[in-house]
Design a protein around this motif. Structure first.
Motif, mmCIF file in Angstrom:
data_model
loop_
_atom_site.group_PDB
_atom_site.id
_atom_site.type_symbol
_atom_site.label_atom_id
_atom_site.label_comp_id
_atom_site.label_asym_id
_atom_site.label_seq_id
_atom_site.Cartn_x
_atom_site.Cartn_y
_atom_site.Cartn_z
ATOM 1 N N ASP B 170 37.366 30.375 31.451
ATOM 2 C CA ASP B 170 37.610 30.968 30.131
ATOM 3 C C ASP B 170 36.523 30.557 29.142
ATOM 4 O O ASP B 170 35.895 29.520 29.320
ATOM 5 N N VAL B 171 36.351 31.346 28.070
ATOM 6 C CA VAL B 171 35.300 31.012 27.092
ATOM 7 C C VAL B 171 35.476 29.630 26.489
ATOM 8 O O VAL B 171 34.505 28.918 26.260
ATOM 9 N N SER B 172 36.729 29.238 26.225
ATOM 10 C CA SER B 172 36.953 27.936 25.598
ATOM 11 C C SER B 172 36.552 26.806 26.543
ATOM 12 O O SER B 172 35.954 25.816 26.124
ATOM 13 N N ILE B 173 36.869 26.979 27.839
ATOM 14 C CA ILE B 173 36.498 25.977 28.842
ATOM 15 C C ILE B 173 34.997 26.050 29.082
ATOM 16 O O ILE B 173 34.331 25.028 29.265
ATOM 17 N N GLN B 174 34.456 27.267 29.066
ATOM 18 C CA GLN B 174 33.014 27.449 29.227
ATOM 19 C C GLN B 174 32.257 26.636 28.186
ATOM 20 O O GLN B 174 31.288 25.950 28.510
ATOM 21 N N ALA B 175 32.728 26.680 26.938
ATOM 22 C CA ALA B 175 32.049 25.953 25.862
ATOM 23 C C ALA B 175 32.031 24.458 26.166
ATOM 24 O O ALA B 175 31.012 23.789 25.973
ATOM 25 N N GLU B 176 33.155 23.933 26.670
ATOM 26 C CA GLU B 176 33.214 22.494 26.978
ATOM 27 C C GLU B 176 32.232 22.132 28.090
ATOM 28 O O GLU B 176 31.507 21.136 27.990
ATOM 29 N N ASN B 179 28.541 22.392 26.883
ATOM 30 C CA ASN B 179 28.176 21.244 26.055
ATOM 31 C C ASN B 179 27.959 20.003 26.903
ATOM 32 O O ASN B 179 27.030 19.229 26.667
ATOM 33 N N ARG B 183 24.479 17.958 27.270
ATOM 34 C CA ARG B 183 24.441 16.552 26.889
ATOM 35 C C ARG B 183 23.849 15.707 28.021
ATOM 36 O O ARG B 183 22.980 14.870 27.815
ATOM 37 N N ASP B 198 25.159 36.486 31.996
ATOM 38 C CA ASP B 198 25.615 36.438 30.613
ATOM 39 C C ASP B 198 24.436 36.060 29.708
ATOM 40 O O ASP B 198 24.065 34.897 29.591
ATOM 41 N N PRO B 200 23.952 36.021 26.342
ATOM 42 C CA PRO B 200 24.164 35.064 25.239
ATOM 43 C C PRO B 200 24.263 33.617 25.723
ATOM 44 O O PRO B 200 23.726 32.712 25.085
ATOM 45 N N THR B 203 20.824 32.325 26.696
ATOM 46 C CA THR B 203 20.034 32.146 25.484
ATOM 47 C C THR B 203 20.415 30.853 24.775
ATOM 48 O O THR B 203 19.562 30.147 24.245
ATOM 49 N N HIS B 204 21.711 30.557 24.793
ATOM 50 C CA HIS B 204 22.152 29.323 24.161
ATOM 51 C C HIS B 204 21.619 28.097 24.901
ATOM 52 O O HIS B 204 21.178 27.134 24.293
ATOM 53 N N MET B 205 21.676 28.134 26.232
ATOM 54 C CA MET B 205 21.388 26.936 27.009
ATOM 55 C C MET B 205 19.900 26.679 27.236
ATOM 56 O O MET B 205 19.479 25.533 27.357
ATOM 57 N N CYS B 206 19.111 27.750 27.337
ATOM 58 C CA CYS B 206 17.757 27.598 27.874
ATOM 59 C C CYS B 206 16.673 27.591 26.814
ATOM 60 O O CYS B 206 16.822 28.137 25.732
#
Lengths: 279, 244
Positions: B170-176, B179, B183, B198, B200, B203-206
């Motif tokens: 899920d997106v909420s678990i994906q965010a965890e 992150n 880290r 995906d 977006p 783009t966020h991670m790389c």
């Protein structure tokens, strides 16, 4: 237009360690238009779709103060009556064509089967209707696709065959359970365009079940947000831009964005009060 | 760190030969995060398998940390390069406890003090000692993916390859999970290579990403340029508008 009315729907699954509640008092009314049901895994959204279709396993206990589709009481209906409803008046598009289609029947035979069962057509008439339907779901070469087995079809084509099967009974209500999660972004856009066109042409109601808040906000008129088997929020899709409930807000915020780059994605902790807030 | 030089991969069937990768060249410096985006069938996973030495290349070659990757690479290569699979429901042995799952690579690579390392690996991914003797079916999807990441990190690799690491979540678990990975990447100075459809998310991670289609790299672009829409390739534009 046939109405689907659900009031205080409760579903629990019996297990060795006691009953596990999946839906705890959900209200929903669909009378034309498109309704989106959004939630994370385990929120009960698929259970809801299956309860409407009458496809829950025997371990499920269903109760509701009102659970009707058109003139049929879904709680009291006999198995035969429910079977007459399934496919004919309520259609279902499932998540992944690789698992939902019969691997040992050709795509065409599966569509023709619906025409034989629901409309009593004989072989040749059923085949020609099936070919029409394959063309209607924008499959380029219906004759070839008719004789292909599911493993020979691409994901997007398989999903179109699934719509064709759901449409064959000419249902009044279409339930789509995560219809695009097995598809790529670009195929998804064309698939949704097709679904949109078909629903408008045939005047069906749609229940779109998805975990993707964005998708539902763009595609549906009304949105129901489920969490832990309860409705957190029900609003119009345009209101979803500024949601009221903390859960909906949090869910919308944790998606990565293509317009700004945050140092970290937003996460949230689940507030136990969300589950107690409703009576 | 990772040098991919004009790699082509052919698959032969009885009737025909399918060219899954056509002349792909990429380079990823040490300690950076690189993403690979494309539709299904574009060759993302084939490239990853070629990088792991799981698929034979027809021409060209991959070098990781200066060493050419060949099929059935030596143990020392696996020690440096680890992989997280897509489906955390399928990639963990259902008959093994978390302890055994993380302990196995430690035993294979002859690490000392497995007890301490298992607990440390669990701590790194935000799981506690109480999860140590559970079976995969007793964990949620997010916890399973954490175990898969802990299994990679336990043997202290330099390069981690992630194949759609969050597409089953899920997106909420994906965010965890995202992150957490980012880290750990910063703490340990890992080189990450991420595959996803995906846009977006990548783009966020790389720092930089490559867009693939039909076995070819269409464009290599920095995430910053993508956010500012400095896009040149037509296909990237299509992908971008489909992802918004």
């Amino acid at each position: 237009m046939s109405r689907l009315e659900i009031e205080n729907l409760r579903v629990q699954f019996m297990s060795r360690s006691g009953p596990v509640p999946a839906l705890r008092g959900v209200n929903l009314s669909v009378d034309g238009g498109r309704v989106g049901i959004v939630g994370e895994s385990g929120s009960g959204k698929s259970t809801m779709g299956r309860a409407i279709m009458g496809l829950l396993p025997l371990t499920a206990q269903v109760s509701a103060s009102r659970f009707r589709f058109a003139d049929v009481d879904l709680l009291a209906a006999s198995a035969a009556k429910k079977r007459a409803l399934r496919g004919r008046r309520i259609g279902l598009i499932m998540q992944d064509p690789r698992y939902a289609l019969n691997p040992v029947m050709t795509a065409g035979a599966q569509i023709a089967e619906c025409f034989r069962l629901h409309h009593g057509l004989v072989c040749r008439a059923a085949k020609s209707r099936a070919l029409d339907l394959l063309a209607a779901v924008r499959i380029n070469d219906p004759e070839t696709a008719y004789d292909q087995y599911p493993h020979q079809l691409s994901g997007g084509m398989g999903q179109r065959v699934m719509i064709a099967i759901a449409l064959a009974g000419e249902p009044e209500l279409l339930i789509a359970d995560e219809p695009t999660s097995a598809l790529d972004a670009s195929v998804r856009t064309s698939f949704l365009g097709l679904l949109d066109q078909i629903i408008r042409e045939r005047g069906m109601s749609l229940i779109l079940i998805s975990h993707d808040l964005n998708l539902v906000a763009n595609f549906c008129d009304r949105v129901v947000v489920l969490y832990g088997g309860q409705v957190m929020e029900e609003c119009t899709a345009t209101d979803l831009a500024a949601p009221h409930h903390a859960y909906t807000r949090a869910l919308a915020a944790c998606r990565p964005s293509l317009t700004e780059r945050l140092p970290e994605l937003r996460t949230f902790t689940r507030d136990p009060a969300w589950l107690e807030a409703q009576p | 760190m990772i040098e991919i030089e004009s790699v082509s991969v052919d698959f032969h069937t009885k009737l025909r030969t399918v060219r899954a990768l056509k002349d792909v060249s990429l380079s990823v410096p040490q300690g950076t995060v690189f993403g690979l985006v494309g539709e299904s069938g574009s060759g993302k996973t084939t490239l990853l398998r070629a990088m792991m030495g799981l698929t034979a290349v027809s021409s060209g070659g991959v070098k990781i940390a200066g060493e050419a990757v060949r099929q059935n690479p030596p143990l020392a290569f696996r020690r440096r390069v680890q992989m997280v699979m897509q489906d955390c429901y399928a990639s963990l042995n259902p008959a093994h406890t978390v302890d055994q799952i993380i302990g196995e690579p430690l035993a294979i690579h002859r690490f000392d003090n497995p007890e301490k390392r298992i607990l440390q690996a669990l701590k790194d991914v935000g799981l506690g000692p109480e999860h140590r003797f559970r079976f995969p079916h007793q964990l949620s999807g997010g916890q399973r993916q954490r175990v898969a990441i802990a299994r990679c990190l336990a043997i202290e690799p330099q390069v981690m390859l992630l194949d759609e690491p969050t597409s089953a979540l899920d997106v909420s678990i994906q965010a965890e999970i995202v992150n957490l990975v980012m880290r750990l990447q910063q703490q340990k100075g890992l080189t990450l290579f991420i595959i996803s459809h995906d846009l977006p998310l990548v783009t966020h991670m790389c720092d930089r990403l490559a867009i693939m289609r039909k076995g070819m790299v269409r464009e290599v672009i920095t995430s910053q340029d993508l956010i500012e829409r400095k896009v040149e390739d037509d296909y990237t534009k299509v992908l971008l508008s489909a992802s918004l």
